[in-house]
Design a protein around this motif. Sequence first.
Motif, short mmCIF file in Angstrom:
data_model
loop_
_atom_site.label_atom_id
_atom_site.label_comp_id
_atom_site.label_asym_id
_atom_site.label_seq_id
_atom_site.Cartn_x
_atom_site.Cartn_y
_atom_site.Cartn_z
N ALA A 154 -24.37 25.11 -32.54
CA ALA A 154 -25.15 24.04 -31.92
C ALA A 154 -24.56 23.73 -30.56
N ARG A 158 -14.08 25.87 -40.03
CA ARG A 158 -12.98 24.96 -39.75
C ARG A 158 -11.76 25.31 -40.60
N ALA A 208 -20.65 23.54 -31.23
CA ALA A 208 -20.14 23.60 -32.61
C ALA A 208 -20.43 24.96 -33.22
N GLN A 261 -25.40 19.24 -30.01
CA GLN A 261 -26.03 18.77 -31.25
C GLN A 261 -27.45 19.28 -31.46
N GLN A 262 -27.78 20.42 -30.86
CA GLN A 262 -29.04 21.09 -31.15
C GLN A 262 -28.71 22.52 -31.56
N PHE A 263 -29.35 23.00 -32.63
CA PHE A 263 -29.12 24.38 -33.04
C PHE A 263 -29.38 25.31 -31.86
N PRO A 300 -24.11 29.05 -41.96
CA PRO A 300 -25.49 28.62 -42.24
C PRO A 300 -25.46 27.37 -43.12
N VAL A 301 -26.38 26.44 -42.87
CA VAL A 301 -26.33 25.14 -43.54
C VAL A 301 -26.76 25.25 -45.00
N GLU A 321 -20.57 19.59 -25.83
CA GLU A 321 -20.08 19.75 -27.20
C GLU A 321 -20.74 20.98 -27.80
N PHE A 342 -20.38 26.93 -37.09
CA PHE A 342 -20.36 26.59 -38.52
C PHE A 342 -21.12 27.65 -39.31
N LEU A 396 -16.34 22.15 -31.77
CA LEU A 396 -16.22 21.64 -33.14
C LEU A 396 -16.42 22.77 -34.14
N TYR A 397 -15.71 22.68 -35.26
CA TYR A 397 -15.87 23.66 -36.33
C TYR A 397 -16.14 22.92 -37.63
N PHE A 398 -17.01 23.49 -38.46
CA PHE A 398 -17.33 22.85 -39.74
C PHE A 398 -17.20 23.84 -40.91
N ALA A 399 -17.01 23.25 -42.09
CA ALA A 399 -17.01 24.01 -43.36
C ALA A 399 -15.95 25.13 -43.31
#
Lengths: 84, 84, 151, 151
Positions: B57, B11, B76, B60-62, B80-81, B74, B78, B5-8
């Motif tokens: 992550a 992605r 991911a 779903q854990q950093f 930095p939050v 999974e 991304f 998965l990729y975010f922000a």
Amino acid sequence: MPTILYFAWVRDMIGTAEESADPPADVTTVGALAAWLAGRSEGHRAALADLTRIRAAVDQQFADLDASIEGAREIAFFPPVTGG
Amino acid sequence: MPTILYFAWVRDMIGTAEESADPPADVTTVGALAAWLAGRSEGHRAALADLTRIRAAVDQQFADLDASIEGAREIAFFPPVTGG
Amino acid sequence: MITVAVQQAPFSVEDALAPLEALGGGAVASFVGLVRSDGGIEALTLEHYPGMTEVALRRLAEEAVARWSLIGATVIHRVGELRLGERIVLVATCAPHRRDALDACAYLIDRLKTDAPFWKRETRGGDGRWVEARASDDAAAARWSQPSPQS
Amino acid sequence: MITVAVQQAPFSVEDALAPLEALGGGAVASFVGLVRSDGGIEALTLEHYPGMTEVALRRLAEEAVARWSLIGATVIHRVGELRLGERIVLVATCAPHRRDALDACAYLIDRLKTDAPFWKRETRGGDGRWVEARASDDAAAARWSQPSPQS
């Protein structure tokens, strides 16, 4: 001639919330005023016997026992505050 | 075969939010996986070129770059939050 | 923007925070104190020193605004008879940075406990008793007198 | 009692605090973060990592509850398009003692900034840009890792 106010259990023990006072000239501090007021009645004496349990305000500002009451219009005695 | 998965902006640069990957056996860490994914397209390369700007992550854990991806379902990548 | 209210009526947190939120600071911290049962308390009566209370609260708010560069501060304190679970006090602050809003909020409630003329009388089993001041409140207020207590 | 919500819809502070206030702890601290204009921001878009976000927020709340003996903690974070002045996040805590509620509230918002998978995209003059993470947020979160940071 300043107005004297009492709050919380100080008022309960003295039996009045407000009175006027015309202390003699040598009563110049909050502590001296308290000692002088203590002579007014048994209730005053009981309420003001232990000044470590009493806080005061002169003209609506917190004041120590050695603060001057010269020219004050309103002096209040009460227990340590417990708001919030 | 884990889902990636990729975010922000990761992605945005890669052009997809999700893809599957079947990395070779010697790709065992998050960092190695990122380096391997970088070869997939110009967008992947640009997004994953500087891994100091990337967080990850695993399930779903950093996870750090040296974290294992063994058995992960999974993974991911991304920036930095920036919530809150 | 400083708002201070001493009132018998209940208050809405939503309504209290709305003007602070509208200031555009981005960070709003608040604290609400409520009547809790503490070993059988049935009700609290809050007495205060009319006139002096409002001045004392406003001064505390002004000190907080100056010390943390707040955009706004609000203090609401109820007086009179309060039942179990009712709100007693709200302090709220607004700043551009959350740390300022949070620290100023803690400062306001700590200082209010020792520097505003309110007195609580609690009722248990039908009997009333004036609440004693706590040394821990003096200590909490005193920590704000030290230089840079939070750093 | 831990409540965590990640939602597009606006939320009411009054409704968010009511369950915490009803726990009887007596002290409820809260923090609200809002979209502020900061040099011409017109809107924010909040993206998150569905599934992981809720777990991360719940873990933070559990850590706060354990560390400060909280009775309750609530975290609400909005996602999607937010306009100027809208609430982004609320964290709130309930404890028997105000210091615990206040410290835990500060902890929750500090840690949320670095430990929950949200990303902000801001719009200025019609152009969108991903917000950069700030070193000051890392520092704020790190101070909670030191022993007794508040004493």
